[in-house]
Design an enzyme around this catalytic site. Structure first.
Site, PDB file in Angstrom:
ATOM      1  N   ARG A  67       0.791  -1.238   0.000  1.00 48.99           N
ATOM      2  CA  ARG A  67       0.000   0.000   0.000  1.00 48.99           C
ATOM      3  C   ARG A  67       0.826   1.293   0.000  1.00 48.99           C
ATOM      4  O   ARG A  67       0.252   2.376  -0.003  1.00 48.99           O
ATOM      5  CB  ARG A  67      -0.988   0.046   1.180  1.00 48.99           C
ATOM      6  CG  ARG A  67      -2.077  -0.995   1.120  1.00 48.99           C
ATOM      7  CD  ARG A  67      -3.320  -0.549   1.866  1.00 48.99           C
ATOM      8  NE  ARG A  67      -3.049  -0.220   3.237  1.00 48.99           N
ATOM      9  CZ  ARG A  67      -3.839   0.572   3.975  1.00 48.99           C
ATOM     10  NH1 ARG A  67      -4.931   1.105   3.451  1.00 48.99           N
ATOM     11  NH2 ARG A  67      -3.534   0.825   5.222  1.00 48.99           N
ATOM     12  N   ASP A  68       2.148   1.212  -0.015  1.00 47.68           N
ATOM     13  CA  ASP A  68       2.930   2.443  -0.090  1.00 47.68           C
ATOM     14  C   ASP A  68       4.232   2.195  -0.848  1.00 47.68           C
ATOM     15  O   ASP A  68       5.308   2.590  -0.407  1.00 47.68           O
ATOM     16  CB  ASP A  68       3.214   2.983   1.301  1.00 47.68           C
ATOM     17  CG  ASP A  68       3.608   4.462   1.280  1.00 47.68           C
ATOM     18  OD1 ASP A  68       3.336   5.131   0.266  1.00 47.68           O
ATOM     19  OD2 ASP A  68       4.187   4.945   2.264  1.00 47.68           O
TER      20      ASP A  68
END
Length: 273
Positions: A67-68
């Protein structure tokens, strides 16, 4: 992970020290070596990062969504080996029970956000694929995820427009001075465009990306060396980076080989034992 420390209320994880900083620093030529990151090294780091994400998506049960994913969350050790870092936003996703993961807030960094995730607030492993595609474009172009001149523009939009016209010379990082196999560069650019497709169904899996990047590495390794006169050549820069790769550091080799996933760098504190 090397180990952990627990001292009453103080807790810490101990990871390998990533002496060469972030991939973004090296792309921008602001890393420890200062020179332009050679294409062969960029390919190697792209493959290593892709293998790390593939492990999260297929080697973990349940699968993990980072997610990042971004160039500043890919760290390089003293041997210039790339490893994914910063798992603070990672979420589990249960494919077997068809469990969808919804979030209340977007977790991605601007420039790397999956448009489908942004619209549905439902991240998937293909969200990581999109972000990784942006990283690939950074490696090809040498530019950041968001270009500021003449106005803020996504690197995806910028590169897609030029590549649609067959303008690779206007896209590839000129600082590499042609020291690369052009077919390999085109292939990486095509992989990046597939990864950053608007719809997740049109994007490859990380396993597919790993396979295609391995083919790119083979193309580059089979390239006849090129020579340039005057100035600092890509081969000179490659030698500078090659010397860093030979640096011996203490690390948990068995852990690195088994998992093939990068680590999180943490500041040493007084509680470390």
């Amino acid at each position: 992970m090397i180990g952990y420390c627990k001292d009453r209320e103080y807790m810490a994880f101990v990871y390998e020290y990533m002496a060469q900083g972030t991939l973004r620093e090296h792309i921008a030529a602001s890393g420890r070596n200062g020179g332009c990151l050679p294409w062969k090294q960029r390919l190697k780091n792209a493959l290593e990062s892709a293998q790390g994400l593939e492990y999260l998506h297929t080697g973990c049960n349940p699968p993990l969504i980072h997610r990042d994913v971004k160039a500043t969350n890919i760290l390089l050790n003293a041997r210039l080996e790339a490893k994914i870092a910063d798992f603070g936003l990672t979420k589990a996703f249960d494919y077997h029970n068809n469990t969808h993961l919804f979030t209340n807030t977007l977790a991605f960094t601007p420039g790397y956000v999956d448009p489908e995730y942004q619209a549905t607030m439902q991240p998937t492993t293909k969200s990581d694929v999109y972000s990784f595609g942006v990283v690939l474009l950074e490696l090809v172009t040498g530019k950041p995820a968001i270009l500021s001149d003449p106005e803020p523009t996504s690197i995806v939009q910028w590169a897609r427009q030029r590549l649609a016209r067959g303008n690779m010379e206007g896209v590839v990082d000129a600082r590499m001075q042609g020291c690369y196999d052009i077919n390999g560069v085109w292939k990486v650019a095509e992989i990046a465009l597939k990864c950053t497709a608007q719809g997740s169904a049109q994007r490859p899996t990380m396993a597919d990306v790993v396979t295609q990047l391995q083919e790119c590495v083979e193309l580059e390794e089979g390239r006849a060396p090129s020579f340039h006169t005057g100035g600092s050549s890509g081969d000179d820069n490659h030698n500078a980076y090659g010397s860093a790769q030979s640096t011996d550091v203490s690390s948990n080799t068995a852990f690195e080989t088994e998992l093939r996933i990068p680590t999180v760098a943490t500041d040493p504190g007084p509680t470390a034992r």
